[in-house]
Enzyme design. Structure first.
Site, short mmCIF file in Angstrom:
data_model
loop_
_atom_site.label_atom_id
_atom_site.label_comp_id
_atom_site.label_asym_id
_atom_site.label_seq_id
_atom_site.Cartn_x
_atom_site.Cartn_y
_atom_site.Cartn_z
N ASP A 36 35.92 43.62 32.67
CA ASP A 36 36.76 42.53 33.18
C ASP A 36 38.01 42.33 32.34
OD1 ASP A 36 35.26 41.83 35.36
OD2 ASP A 36 34.02 40.40 34.28
N LYS A 58 40.88 40.83 37.63
CA LYS A 58 42.05 40.53 38.46
C LYS A 58 42.81 39.38 37.83
CE LYS A 58 39.75 37.32 41.58
NZ LYS A 58 38.36 37.31 41.23
N MET A 173 37.62 26.95 32.63
CA MET A 173 38.46 27.13 33.82
C MET A 173 38.99 25.80 34.35
SD MET A 173 36.11 29.99 35.72
CE MET A 173 34.55 29.24 35.32
C1 SAM Z 1 35.05 33.21 34.36
S1 SAM Z 1 34.78 32.23 32.95
C2 SAM Z 1 33.75 33.31 32.05
C3 SAM Z 1 33.04 32.65 30.90
C4 SAM Z 1 32.23 33.64 30.09
N1 SAM Z 1 31.16 34.20 30.86
C5 SAM Z 1 31.69 33.04 28.81
O1 SAM Z 1 30.46 32.92 28.64
O2 SAM Z 1 32.50 32.75 27.91
C6 SAM Z 1 36.34 32.36 32.14
C7 SAM Z 1 36.69 31.09 31.36
O3 SAM Z 1 36.05 31.11 30.09
C8 SAM Z 1 36.87 30.46 29.15
N2 SAM Z 1 37.22 31.42 28.10
C9 SAM Z 1 36.77 32.68 27.99
N3 SAM Z 1 37.24 33.25 26.86
C10 SAM Z 1 38.00 32.32 26.25
C11 SAM Z 1 38.75 32.28 25.04
N4 SAM Z 1 38.79 33.33 24.21
N5 SAM Z 1 39.40 31.15 24.72
C12 SAM Z 1 39.34 30.06 25.52
N6 SAM Z 1 38.65 30.04 26.66
C13 SAM Z 1 37.98 31.14 27.03
C14 SAM Z 1 38.09 29.96 29.89
O4 SAM Z 1 37.85 28.65 30.33
C15 SAM Z 1 38.17 30.95 31.03
O5 SAM Z 1 38.91 30.44 32.10
#
Ligand code: SAM
Length: 249
Positions: A36, A58, A173
């Site tokens: 991803d 995406k 998100m």
């Molecule tokens: C589709 S979700 C996936 C979450 C992922 N499965 C997890 O456990 O971290 C994506 C969201 O995770 C958060 N996110 C993921 N990585 C991040 C990072 N390095 N810093 C801040 N937010 C992050 C944000 O809110 C982003 O929009």
């Protein structure tokens, strides 16, 4: 023919050092890695050249390749050819990562799979910002919620109930709906002076932390041009951020 298998692996939140030992070991043996957008490039760069790497992320608004429906097909087709397939997802694959849906498809297709949990951004990003999500003095309960919901979904977040149900609210998100979310929390009884932190691109060298309150954060987010990926933390534990901040990006 050799039997293929799919490993659904969490890559952690960004810092490549947060990849688990088990994940690292399986990645090195993979034939195909389907990954991803939020995967640290350093994780992939260090892998053997023979591994086929397929990007399925995406950008927001660009749904061109490949659609969510195509991903299970890619996994199944490769596994049926006897390959060791890794489905690599940001953070933990079962937290807002559609990991559940993907393994359901694997099970339907009769493909062997294993899940390797990852360090979720929901907990690691606040930690890198100096925010413990619980604390014996300030917070005994935490909720992790999505701020971006499919409008057709029947099970939606009840922000008003959530407002007083837990001590710390962690929102993933949520940047595009920030104003509406904070307003609903106030309508549900959350004190407008409750501290809020937003952590952008946490655990990476681009990490940036913005601290304010439920009342001030919408304006601050515009002023500082806050962008996803970001984690929103609402609750008194945010007050510890100044004292406990440790990560130098
Ligand atoms: C589709 S979700 C996936 C979450 C992922 N499965 C997890 O456990 O971290 C994506 C969201 O995770 C958060 N996110 C993921 N990585 C991040 C990072 N390095 N810093 C801040 N937010 C992050 C944000 O809110 C982003 O929009």
């Amino acid at each position: 023919m050799k039997k293929g298998k799919v490993y659904l692996i969490g890559a952690g939140p960004g810092d490549p050092g947060l990849l688990t030992t088990k994940a690292r070991e399986i990645l090195a043996r993979a034939d195909v890695i389907v990954y991803d957008r939020l995967i640290a490039r350093q994780i992939l760069r260090g892998l053997p050249k023979r591994i086929v790497k397929v990007y399925v992320g995406k950008r927001s608004g660009n749904h061109s390749i490949p659609g969510q429906d195509a991903i299970p097909r890619i996994l199944v087709t490769n596994a049926e050819k006897g390959r060791l397939v890794v489905r690599l997802k940001g953070g933990d694959p079962f937290l807002f990562g559609r990991g559940g849906e993907e393994v359901q498809k694997l099970r339907e297709a009769g493909v062997d799979f294993e899940v390797v949990p990852g360090i979720t951004s929901a907990l690691a990003v606040p930690a890198y910002a100096g925010i413990p999500v619980t604390h014996r003095k300030y917070a005994s309960s935490v909720a992790i919620v999505t701020g971006h919901e499919d409008p057709s979904k029947s099970k939606r977040v009840d922000w008003k109930k959530l407002a007083t149900a837990v001590d710390t609210i962690i929102i993933l998100m949520g940047i595009h709906n920030l104003q509406a979310i904070l307003q609903s929390l106030v309508e549900g009884g959350c004190n407008a002076e409750t501290p809020v932190a937003i952590v952008e691109r946490g655990t990476t060298k681009h990490q940036r932390v913005t601290v304010g309150t439920v009342r001030t954060m919408t304006v601050q987010a515009v002023e500082r041009r806050i962008e996803p990926p970001a984690i929103i933390v609402v609750g008194d534990v945010v007050n510890l951020q100044k004292e406990l901040s440790w990560f130098k990006s």
